[in-house]
Design a protein around this motif. Structure first.
Motif, PDB file in Angstrom:
ATOM      1  N   LYS A  75       0.842  -1.213   0.000  1.00 25.46           N
ATOM      2  CA  LYS A  75       0.000   0.000   0.000  1.00 25.46           C
ATOM      3  C   LYS A  75       0.865   1.246   0.000  1.00 25.46           C
ATOM      4  O   LYS A  75       1.901   1.299   0.651  1.00 25.46           O
ATOM      5  CB  LYS A  75      -0.873   0.026   1.261  1.00 25.46           C
ATOM      6  CG  LYS A  75      -2.182  -0.696   1.086  1.00 25.46           C
ATOM      7  CD  LYS A  75      -3.154  -0.261   2.184  1.00 25.46           C
ATOM      8  CE  LYS A  75      -3.993  -1.430   2.653  1.00 25.46           C
ATOM      9  NZ  LYS A  75      -4.139  -1.507   4.093  1.00 25.46           N
ATOM     10  N   ARG A  76       0.397   2.275  -0.701  1.00 26.05           N
ATOM     11  CA  ARG A  76       1.137   3.540  -0.703  1.00 26.05           C
ATOM     12  C   ARG A  76       1.078   4.183   0.671  1.00 26.05           C
ATOM     13  O   ARG A  76       0.062   4.077   1.349  1.00 26.05           O
ATOM     14  CB  ARG A  76       0.517   4.503  -1.715  1.00 26.05           C
ATOM     15  CG  ARG A  76       0.771   4.056  -3.118  1.00 26.05           C
ATOM     16  CD  ARG A  76       0.384   5.097  -4.126  1.00 26.05           C
ATOM     17  NE  ARG A  76       0.684   4.568  -5.452  1.00 26.05           N
ATOM     18  CZ  ARG A  76       0.534   5.230  -6.575  1.00 26.05           C
ATOM     19  NH1 ARG A  76       0.074   6.459  -6.549  1.00 26.05           N
ATOM     20  NH2 ARG A  76       0.849   4.673  -7.730  1.00 26.05           N
ATOM     21  N   PRO A  77       2.183   4.855   1.056  1.00 22.06           N
ATOM     22  CA  PRO A  77       2.175   5.505   2.372  1.00 22.06           C
ATOM     23  C   PRO A  77       1.101   6.588   2.421  1.00 22.06           C
ATOM     24  O   PRO A  77       0.905   7.306   1.437  1.00 22.06           O
ATOM     25  CB  PRO A  77       3.561   6.135   2.469  1.00 22.06           C
ATOM     26  CG  PRO A  77       4.323   5.734   1.270  1.00 22.06           C
ATOM     27  CD  PRO A  77       3.424   5.075   0.306  1.00 22.06           C
ATOM     28  N   ARG A  78       0.440   6.672   3.534  1.00 26.77           N
ATOM     29  CA  ARG A  78      -0.574   7.713   3.731  1.00 26.77           C
ATOM     30  C   ARG A  78      -0.260   8.458   5.002  1.00 26.77           C
ATOM     31  O   ARG A  78       0.298   7.913   5.925  1.00 26.77           O
ATOM     32  CB  ARG A  78      -1.949   7.077   3.906  1.00 26.77           C
ATOM     33  CG  ARG A  78      -2.636   6.824   2.611  1.00 26.77           C
ATOM     34  CD  ARG A  78      -3.919   6.055   2.882  1.00 26.77           C
ATOM     35  NE  ARG A  78      -4.698   5.940   1.667  1.00 26.77           N
ATOM     36  CZ  ARG A  78      -5.510   6.866   1.232  1.00 26.77           C
ATOM     37  NH1 ARG A  78      -5.710   7.972   1.925  1.00 26.77           N
ATOM     38  NH2 ARG A  78      -6.173   6.707   0.097  1.00 26.77           N
ATOM     39  N   LYS A  79      -0.672   9.701   5.037  1.00 24.69           N
ATOM     40  CA  LYS A  79      -0.477  10.520   6.228  1.00 24.69           C
ATOM     41  C   LYS A  79      -1.841  11.013   6.633  1.00 24.69           C
ATOM     42  O   LYS A  79      -2.744  11.084   5.799  1.00 24.69           O
ATOM     43  CB  LYS A  79       0.319  11.767   5.837  1.00 24.69           C
ATOM     44  CG  LYS A  79       1.794  11.693   6.015  1.00 24.69           C
ATOM     45  CD  LYS A  79       2.318  13.101   5.776  1.00 24.69           C
ATOM     46  CE  LYS A  79       3.750  13.250   6.135  1.00 24.69           C
ATOM     47  NZ  LYS A  79       4.222  14.596   5.923  1.00 24.69           N
ATOM     48  N   ALA A  80      -1.969  11.408   7.886  1.00 23.65           N
ATOM     49  CA  ALA A  80      -3.206  12.061   8.302  1.00 23.65           C
ATOM     50  C   ALA A  80      -3.224  13.446   7.659  1.00 23.65           C
ATOM     51  O   ALA A  80      -2.181  13.942   7.226  1.00 23.65           O
ATOM     52  CB  ALA A  80      -3.238  12.178   9.804  1.00 23.65           C
ATOM     53  N   GLN A  81      -4.375  14.037   7.587  1.00 28.21           N
ATOM     54  CA  GLN A  81      -4.527  15.405   7.088  1.00 28.21           C
ATOM     55  C   GLN A  81      -3.512  16.311   7.809  1.00 28.21           C
ATOM     56  O   GLN A  81      -3.325  16.185   9.019  1.00 28.21           O
ATOM     57  CB  GLN A  81      -5.956  15.856   7.379  1.00 28.21           C
ATOM     58  CG  GLN A  81      -6.314  17.214   6.833  1.00 28.21           C
ATOM     59  CD  GLN A  81      -6.419  17.197   5.313  1.00 28.21           C
ATOM     60  OE1 GLN A  81      -6.860  16.208   4.740  1.00 28.21           O
ATOM     61  NE2 GLN A  81      -5.997  18.270   4.675  1.00 28.21           N
ATOM     62  N   ILE A  82      -2.844  17.196   7.073  1.00 34.43           N
ATOM     63  CA  ILE A  82      -1.848  18.076   7.698  1.00 34.43           C
ATOM     64  C   ILE A  82      -2.571  19.193   8.459  1.00 34.43           C
ATOM     65  O   ILE A  82      -3.335  19.949   7.870  1.00 34.43           O
ATOM     66  CB  ILE A  82      -0.935  18.720   6.617  1.00 34.43           C
ATOM     67  CG1 ILE A  82      -0.318  17.653   5.710  1.00 34.43           C
ATOM     68  CG2 ILE A  82       0.134  19.586   7.265  1.00 34.43           C
ATOM     69  CD1 ILE A  82       0.587  16.670   6.390  1.00 34.43           C
ATOM     70  N   PRO A  83      -2.324  19.315   9.760  1.00 27.12           N
ATOM     71  CA  PRO A  83      -3.013  20.362  10.525  1.00 27.12           C
ATOM     72  C   PRO A  83      -2.545  21.757  10.112  1.00 27.12           C
ATOM     73  O   PRO A  83      -1.439  21.917   9.601  1.00 27.12           O
ATOM     74  CB  PRO A  83      -2.643  20.067  11.979  1.00 27.12           C
ATOM     75  CG  PRO A  83      -1.470  19.152  11.923  1.00 27.12           C
ATOM     76  CD  PRO A  83      -1.409  18.515  10.581  1.00 27.12           C
ATOM     77  N   ARG A  84      -3.402  22.748  10.354  1.00 26.00           N
ATOM     78  CA  ARG A  84      -3.064  24.139  10.043  1.00 26.00           C
ATOM     79  C   ARG A  84      -1.833  24.539  10.861  1.00 26.00           C
ATOM     80  O   ARG A  84      -1.832  24.409  12.074  1.00 26.00           O
ATOM     81  CB  ARG A  84      -4.265  25.001  10.417  1.00 26.00           C
ATOM     82  CG  ARG A  84      -4.070  26.483  10.274  1.00 26.00           C
ATOM     83  CD  ARG A  84      -5.393  27.194  10.482  1.00 26.00           C
ATOM     84  NE  ARG A  84      -6.191  27.139   9.253  1.00 26.00           N
ATOM     85  CZ  ARG A  84      -6.088  28.032   8.271  1.00 26.00           C
ATOM     86  NH1 ARG A  84      -5.242  29.028   8.362  1.00 26.00           N
ATOM     87  NH2 ARG A  84      -6.831  27.923   7.187  1.00 26.00           N
ATOM     88  N   PRO A  85      -0.759  25.017  10.207  1.00 27.09           N
ATOM     89  CA  PRO A  85       0.460  25.344  10.954  1.00 27.09           C
ATOM     90  C   PRO A  85       0.354  26.717  11.607  1.00 27.09           C
ATOM     91  O   PRO A  85      -0.392  27.570  11.137  1.00 27.09           O
ATOM     92  CB  PRO A  85       1.514  25.388   9.846  1.00 27.09           C
ATOM     93  CG  PRO A  85       0.757  25.828   8.636  1.00 27.09           C
ATOM     94  CD  PRO A  85      -0.626  25.272   8.757  1.00 27.09           C
ATOM     95  N   ASP A  86       1.109  26.914  12.680  1.00 27.79           N
ATOM     96  CA  ASP A  86       1.226  28.243  13.264  1.00 27.79           C
ATOM     97  C   ASP A  86       2.465  28.881  12.640  1.00 27.79           C
ATOM     98  O   ASP A  86       3.588  28.486  12.928  1.00 27.79           O
ATOM     99  CB  ASP A  86       1.378  28.130  14.781  1.00 27.79           C
ATOM    100  CG  ASP A  86       1.558  29.502  15.416  1.00 27.79           C
ATOM    101  OD1 ASP A  86       1.447  30.524  14.690  1.00 27.79           O
ATOM    102  OD2 ASP A  86       1.825  29.570  16.631  1.00 27.79           O
ATOM    103  N   LEU A  87       2.269  29.867  11.786  1.00 32.51           N
ATOM    104  CA  LEU A  87       3.395  30.443  11.052  1.00 32.51           C
ATOM    105  C   LEU A  87       3.771  31.829  11.561  1.00 32.51           C
ATOM    106  O   LEU A  87       4.514  32.558  10.899  1.00 32.51           O
ATOM    107  CB  LEU A  87       3.087  30.490   9.548  1.00 32.51           C
ATOM    108  CG  LEU A  87       2.959  29.115   8.856  1.00 32.51           C
ATOM    109  CD1 LEU A  87       2.355  29.239   7.459  1.00 32.51           C
ATOM    110  CD2 LEU A  87       4.305  28.402   8.759  1.00 32.51           C
ATOM    111  N   THR A  88       3.288  32.190  12.757  1.00 39.50           N
ATOM    112  CA  THR A  88       3.699  33.484  13.309  1.00 39.50           C
ATOM    113  C   THR A  88       5.158  33.373  13.757  1.00 39.50           C
ATOM    114  O   THR A  88       5.570  32.339  14.286  1.00 39.50           O
ATOM    115  CB  THR A  88       2.833  33.894  14.524  1.00 39.50           C
ATOM    116  OG1 THR A  88       2.736  32.764  15.390  1.00 39.50           O
ATOM    117  CG2 THR A  88       1.457  34.354  14.110  1.00 39.50           C
TER     118      THR A  88
END
Ligand code: HEC
Ligand code: HEC
Length: 334
Positions: free
Chosen positions: A220-233
């Motif tokens: 199976k192809r590698p899967r990741k969980a949805q990427i959370p919104r980053p804090d870019l401040t």
């Protein structure tokens, strides 16, 4: 080309069926190669053939169609080249590591394709220079399955041991409380009891999860969980450092310039990034580079296994790419 399935009897049948399975694997490898590799390496593996060839930074790939050059690589070495971790190629430790393929512009596919798919590509690459895969895929799959099964057994045993120990502690506690007077019980706070079996169970579970993902990841192809919104401040001073780091990672670790151009230099596989800072939203960039396949399943941009920290630095760097709109080269104001 086609794998015609006919009913045959005896030894001949198994020979033909084995041949069929081989053809299917090669066809799959060919399809994947054409989609993910041919722009740089050429459909036949020949130098100068892929549309990205002229614009790829040095070093350029070897001739994958040359048996003389390619027979010096083992199947495992080819697999490693396609499936390694990206590392900082400006780091002397990486340059001096003879077991590591330290060319940033050759992307990894470890986080994009399954192990089996990567092996099918290796098999196809072998045919480009008139060889065939000798690596024993069947044994590899069996080995992963056995590791998975024994990790599962160990985990279940550790779980029962933990549950038994837990019950024992609870029974001892109940007996202790039963022996107390009401008055004693009222002021009594049971103390936390460490159960040594718990740590063993936790370790066995971690081992099991990893063996499970290795086994499943084979096909199976590698899967990741949805990427959370980053804090870019970020503070101004820290930003300058992050931008420098991102710029370095861009070419020396992840070889983005093998596929993307800046000021007409660099690859043509993906869009030019000169104006990324104007055009693209930072949160979007961060999510895209960490997991392109979640937004566009069959994109030619691989998931490069970028760490969260590296993704932030790259995002800050791309935010500074704000070239003027004109296609003409920028002239200096001397
Ligand atoms: C962005 C361009 C690019 C893509 C896409 C790409 N490669 Fe490469 N590949 C390179 C570069 C550059 C090298 C290293 C050249 C060198 O130092 O020898 C390389 C090296 C290799 C090598 C080792 C031989 C050599 O030249 O040293 C193999 C094998 C290989 N690539 C296979 C593949 C396969 C298979 C795919 C697709 C799954 C692929 N590559 C995708 C650019 C690319
Ligand atoms: C093997 C080639 C390849 C490599 C390596 C690669 N990209 Fe890409 N990239 C693409 C392709 C192809 C697209 C276009 C997406 C699509 O439509 O499939 C893309 C799209 C993008 C976009 C969106 C551009 C736009 O204008 O919409 C960004 C941003 C980006 N890549 C950043 C990066 C960064 C940063 C790196 C290095 C960490 C990187 N890419 C490495 C091929 C590549």
């Amino acid at each position: 080309m086609f794998c015609v399935k006919v009913v045959l009897v005896g030894a001949l049948a198994s020979v033909l069926i084995a041949g069929c399975a081989g053809d299917e694997k090669t066809a799959k490898g060919k399809h994947l190669y054409n989609h993910y590799c041919s722009h740089c390496h050429g459909e036949s593996g020949a130098q100068g053939e892929g549309f990205n060839w002229e614009r790829m930074p040095d070093p350029r790939p070897k001739n994958l169609a040359s048996q003389a050059e390619m027979s010096t690589f083992s199947d495992e070495e080819i697999f490693h080249t396609i499936s390694r971790e990206m590392r900082d190629t400006s780091d002397p430790a990486v340059q001096n590591d003879d077991n590591y393929f330290a060319v940033s512009t050759m992307p990894t596919f470890k986080y994009t394709l399954s192990e089996e798919e990567i092996w099918s590509i290796v098999g196809y690459v072998r045919t480009l220079h008139g060889m065939s895969l000798t690596y024993d895929l069947g044994s590899r799959k069996q080995e992963l399955e056995q590791l998975f099964q024994s990790a599962q057994q160990e985990m279940e045993q550790a779980k029962s041991a933990f549950e038994a120990a837990e019950q024992k502690v609870a029974a001892a506690q109940a007996a202790k409380e039963a022996a107390m007077t009401d008055e004693e019980l009222e002021n009594y706070e049971p103390e936390e009891v460490e159960i040594p079996e718990e740590e063993a169970f936790t370790q066995a579970s971690v081992k099991f999860e990893s063996a499970k993902s290795d086994f499943e990841g084979f096909s199976k192809r590698p899967r990741k969980a949805q990427i959370p919104r980053p804090d870019l401040t970020i503070s101004e001073e820290a930003l300058a450092q992050q931008v420098e780091l991102g710029k370095k990672l861009y070419s020396e670790k992840y070889g983005c310039h093998g596929c993307h151009s800046l000021n007409e230099e660099g690859g043509l596989v993906g869009p030019a990034l000169d104006r990324a800072g104007f055009r693209l939203n930072p949160t979007w960039i961060y999510r895209w580079i960490l997991y392109p396949q979640s937004m566009k399943k069959h994109t030619r941009m691989p998931n490069l296994g970028i760490t969260n920290d590296d993704a932030k630095a790259l995002t800050y760097y791309l935010g500074t790419l704000r070239a003027p709109k004109s296609e003409a080269p920028v002239t200096s104001m001397e």
